[in-house]
Design a protein around this motif. Structure first.
Motif, PDB file in Angstrom:
ATOM      1  N   LYS A  12       0.828  -1.208   0.000  1.00 54.81           N
ATOM      2  CA  LYS A  12       0.000   0.000   0.000  1.00 54.81           C
ATOM      3  C   LYS A  12       0.868   1.266   0.000  1.00 54.81           C
ATOM      4  CE  LYS A  12      -3.752  -2.294   2.600  1.00 54.81           C
ATOM      5  NZ  LYS A  12      -4.535  -2.240   3.848  1.00 54.81           N
ATOM      6  N   TYR A  52     -12.262  -3.118  -2.899  1.00 48.72           N
ATOM      7  CA  TYR A  52     -13.035  -3.433  -1.692  1.00 48.72           C
ATOM      8  C   TYR A  52     -14.513  -3.486  -2.101  1.00 48.72           C
ATOM      9  CZ  TYR A  52      -8.878  -2.409   1.100  1.00 48.72           C
ATOM     10  OH  TYR A  52      -7.623  -2.441   1.652  1.00 48.72           O
ATOM     11  N   ARG A  66     -16.688  -5.035  12.831  1.00 47.13           N
ATOM     12  CA  ARG A  66     -15.296  -5.318  13.238  1.00 47.13           C
ATOM     13  C   ARG A  66     -14.696  -4.122  13.971  1.00 47.13           C
ATOM     14  NH1 ARG A  66     -10.687  -7.716   9.840  1.00 47.13           N
ATOM     15  NH2 ARG A  66      -9.750  -7.367  11.872  1.00 47.13           N
ATOM     16  N   ALA A  67     -15.085  -2.917  13.528  1.00 54.50           N
ATOM     17  CA  ALA A  67     -14.565  -1.711  14.193  1.00 54.50           C
ATOM     18  C   ALA A  67     -15.037  -1.671  15.649  1.00 54.50           C
ATOM     19  CB  ALA A  67     -15.038  -0.469  13.452  1.00 54.50           C
ATOM     20  N   THR A  70     -13.095  -4.002  17.584  1.00 53.64           N
ATOM     21  CA  THR A  70     -11.768  -3.438  17.843  1.00 53.64           C
ATOM     22  C   THR A  70     -11.814  -2.599  19.121  1.00 53.64           C
ATOM     23  OG1 THR A  70     -11.265  -3.352  15.479  1.00 53.64           O
ATOM     24  CG2 THR A  70      -9.971  -1.901  16.890  1.00 53.64           C
ATOM     25  N   MET A  94     -15.593   3.983   6.960  1.00 54.59           N
ATOM     26  CA  MET A  94     -14.351   3.207   6.766  1.00 54.59           C
ATOM     27  C   MET A  94     -14.103   2.962   5.287  1.00 54.59           C
ATOM     28  SD  MET A  94     -14.874   0.498   9.820  1.00 54.59           S
ATOM     29  CE  MET A  94     -13.317  -0.380   9.730  1.00 54.59           C
ATOM     30  N   LEU A  98     -10.819   3.941   3.242  1.00 52.47           N
ATOM     31  CA  LEU A  98     -10.007   2.935   2.532  1.00 52.47           C
ATOM     32  C   LEU A  98      -9.697   3.394   1.104  1.00 52.47           C
ATOM     33  CD1 LEU A  98     -11.631  -0.423   3.716  1.00 52.47           C
ATOM     34  CD2 LEU A  98      -9.230   0.183   3.922  1.00 52.47           C
ATOM     35  N   ARG A 122      -0.931 -14.553   4.078  1.00 49.85           N
ATOM     36  CA  ARG A 122      -1.721 -13.994   5.192  1.00 49.85           C
ATOM     37  C   ARG A 122      -0.959 -14.142   6.504  1.00 49.85           C
ATOM     38  NH1 ARG A 122      -6.298 -10.845   4.389  1.00 49.85           N
ATOM     39  NH2 ARG A 122      -7.190 -11.649   6.301  1.00 49.85           N
ATOM     40  N   THR A 128      -4.362  -7.367  11.475  1.00 46.99           N
ATOM     41  CA  THR A 128      -4.683  -6.089  10.817  1.00 46.99           C
ATOM     42  C   THR A 128      -3.935  -4.899  11.437  1.00 46.99           C
ATOM     43  OG1 THR A 128      -6.889  -6.976  10.380  1.00 46.99           O
ATOM     44  CG2 THR A 128      -6.632  -4.599  10.137  1.00 46.99           C
ATOM     45  N   PHE A 129      -3.753  -4.908  12.744  1.00 48.66           N
ATOM     46  CA  PHE A 129      -3.128  -3.756  13.412  1.00 48.66           C
ATOM     47  C   PHE A 129      -1.708  -4.094  13.873  1.00 48.66           C
ATOM     48  CE2 PHE A 129      -7.755  -3.612  14.527  1.00 48.66           C
ATOM     49  CZ  PHE A 129      -8.078  -2.710  13.527  1.00 48.66           C
ATOM     50  N   ARG A 139       3.467  -6.737   9.349  1.00 45.30           N
ATOM     51  CA  ARG A 139       2.845  -5.648  10.122  1.00 45.30           C
ATOM     52  C   ARG A 139       3.435  -5.559  11.530  1.00 45.30           C
ATOM     53  NH1 ARG A 139      -3.261  -7.161   8.098  1.00 45.30           N
ATOM     54  NH2 ARG A 139      -3.308  -5.894   6.201  1.00 45.30           N
ATOM     55  N   PHE A 151      -9.376   5.673  13.624  1.00 48.92           N
ATOM     56  CA  PHE A 151     -10.688   6.297  13.862  1.00 48.92           C
ATOM     57  C   PHE A 151     -10.533   7.679  14.491  1.00 48.92           C
ATOM     58  CE2 PHE A 151     -11.553   1.748  13.754  1.00 48.92           C
ATOM     59  CZ  PHE A 151     -12.547   1.715  12.795  1.00 48.92           C
ATOM     60  N   SER A 156      -8.021   5.367   7.458  1.00 48.16           N
ATOM     61  CA  SER A 156      -7.858   3.919   7.540  1.00 48.16           C
ATOM     62  C   SER A 156      -6.594   3.568   8.333  1.00 48.16           C
ATOM     63  CB  SER A 156      -7.721   3.426   6.106  1.00 48.16           C
ATOM     64  OG  SER A 156      -7.642   2.049   6.074  1.00 48.16           O
ATOM     65  N   ALA A 157      -6.569   2.370   8.907  1.00 50.17           N
ATOM     66  CA  ALA A 157      -5.338   1.904   9.562  1.00 50.17           C
ATOM     67  C   ALA A 157      -4.247   1.796   8.501  1.00 50.17           C
ATOM     68  CB  ALA A 157      -5.581   0.538  10.195  1.00 50.17           C
ATOM     69  N   ASN A 159      -1.551  -0.139   7.385  1.00 47.72           N
ATOM     70  CA  ASN A 159      -1.014  -1.461   7.724  1.00 47.72           C
ATOM     71  C   ASN A 159      -0.229  -2.118   6.598  1.00 47.72           C
ATOM     72  OD1 ASN A 159      -3.172  -2.072   6.168  1.00 47.72           O
ATOM     73  ND2 ASN A 159      -4.335  -3.150   7.738  1.00 47.72           N
TER      74      ASN A 159
HETATM   75  P1  TYD Z   1      -9.916  -6.386   6.864  1.00 51.87           P
HETATM   76  O1  TYD Z   1     -10.121  -7.060   5.524  1.00 51.87           O
HETATM   77  O2  TYD Z   1     -10.797  -6.786   7.987  1.00 51.87           O
HETATM   78  O3  TYD Z   1      -8.378  -6.504   7.343  1.00 51.87           O
HETATM   79  P2  TYD Z   1      -7.081  -7.191   6.697  1.00 51.87           P
HETATM   80  O4  TYD Z   1      -6.455  -6.145   5.797  1.00 51.87           O
HETATM   81  O5  TYD Z   1      -6.181  -7.510   7.872  1.00 51.87           O
HETATM   82  O6  TYD Z   1      -7.517  -8.418   5.945  1.00 51.87           O
HETATM   83  O7  TYD Z   1     -10.106  -4.810   6.684  1.00 51.87           O
HETATM   84  C1  TYD Z   1      -9.704  -4.160   5.488  1.00 51.87           C
HETATM   85  C2  TYD Z   1      -8.954  -2.909   5.846  1.00 51.87           C
HETATM   86  O8  TYD Z   1      -9.829  -2.009   6.556  1.00 51.87           O
HETATM   87  C3  TYD Z   1      -7.784  -3.093   6.807  1.00 51.87           C
HETATM   88  O9  TYD Z   1      -6.617  -3.514   6.126  1.00 51.87           O
HETATM   89  C4  TYD Z   1      -7.649  -1.710   7.386  1.00 51.87           C
HETATM   90  C5  TYD Z   1      -9.087  -1.224   7.459  1.00 51.87           C
HETATM   91  N1  TYD Z   1      -9.638  -1.346   8.828  1.00 51.87           N
HETATM   92  C6  TYD Z   1      -9.444  -0.285   9.706  1.00 51.87           C
HETATM   93  O10 TYD Z   1      -8.820   0.745   9.337  1.00 51.87           O
HETATM   94  N2  TYD Z   1      -9.933  -0.376  10.980  1.00 51.87           N
HETATM   95  C7  TYD Z   1     -10.606  -1.480  11.428  1.00 51.87           C
HETATM   96  O11 TYD Z   1     -11.051  -1.523  12.607  1.00 51.87           O
HETATM   97  C8  TYD Z   1     -10.784  -2.581  10.514  1.00 51.87           C
HETATM   98  C9  TYD Z   1     -11.528  -3.806  10.961  1.00 51.87           C
HETATM   99  C10 TYD Z   1     -10.292  -2.471   9.217  1.00 51.87           C
END
Ligand code: TYD
Length: 193
Positions: A12, A52, A66-67, A70, A94, A98, A122, A128-129, A139, A151, A156-157, A159
């Motif tokens: 990314k 996505y 999922r958020a 978290t 979100m 993204l 994987r 993810t974090f 990561r 948030f 977005s995270a 990662n």
């Molecule tokens: P996800 O597919 O659940 O994660 P991964 O990339 O580990 O397979 O989520 C897609 C992306 O959404 C994730 O890479 C980053 C973002 N995201 C956040 O920013 N915060 C969150 O709480 C979640 C669940 C996802």
């Protein structure tokens, strides 16, 4: 079971900006995964929206859920950072973050091939974090970002890597990111042994 698979990896824009492209590609090469396609692209919001499945309400709701999970994991009150506690509303935000993230600079898209490639990548990518990802994962080694910080900062995270989650996703993403003539079949040295 060990069977040959293909999987899509995106390095990314944060990976590119931090100068970690070589470091991360090298990990995949050393583990024996074959790079069969690779390119640097600065994508349009349109492609990010296809990558996505943001037009699917169930997907939007599931990332919103999922958020909230978290927040539970971190024992933090989501009301402090989120305007709404409705998973669909959270998921919509979100999704737009993204898209912003994937289009904020160039990224490197790769198609990797190898035994059990989807699962291997994987595992190498990790949680993810960054702060939850194990040491030794990409990561976990290159980020310590906490899951809720995105948030707080309305983004977005960061990662570093995207990796296809399963066979269906890998097939879909392969077609989305690569044309047939961008994919190369060749032998690595160990293929000739
Ligand atoms: P996800 O597919 O659940 O994660 P991964 O990339 O580990 O397979 O989520 C897609 C992306 O959404 C994730 O890479 C980053 C973002 N995201 C956040 O920013 N915060 C969150 O709480 C979640 C669940 C996802």
């Amino acid at each position: 079971m060990d069977f040959r698979q293909q999987t899509v990896v995106l390095l990314k824009p944060d990976t590119v900006k931090r100068g970690l492209v070589g470091e991360i590609i090298s990990r995949f090469e050393k583990v024996g995964l074959k790079i069969i396609a690779m390119k640097m692209v600065w994508i349009s919001p349109d492609l990010a929206k296809k990558h996505y499945p943001i037009s699917r309400e169930d997907w939007i709701e599931s990332i919103g859920k999922r958020a909230l999970e978290t927040y539970k994991e971190y024992g933090r009150d989501p009301g402090e950072d989120l305007d709404s506690l409705d998973p669909k509303e959270i998921g919509k935000k979100m999704a737009s973050w993204l898209v912003d993230f994937l289009t904020e600079g160039p990224l490197v898209a790769m198609l990797l091939e190898g035994g059990n490639a989807i699962n291997t990548v994987r595992k190498m990518t990790g949680h993810t974090f960054g702060d939850r990802a194990l040491p030794g994962t990409i990561r976990g080694d290159f980020s310590d970002e906490r899951g809720y910080v995105g948030f707080v900062e309305k983004r977005s995270a960061r990662n570093l890597v995207h990796a296809s989650g399963n066979v269906e996703e890998a097939e879909f993403e392969k077609k989305l990111w690569f044309k047939e003539n961008e994919i190369h079949q060749y032998k690595r040295v160990e293929d000739s042994l």
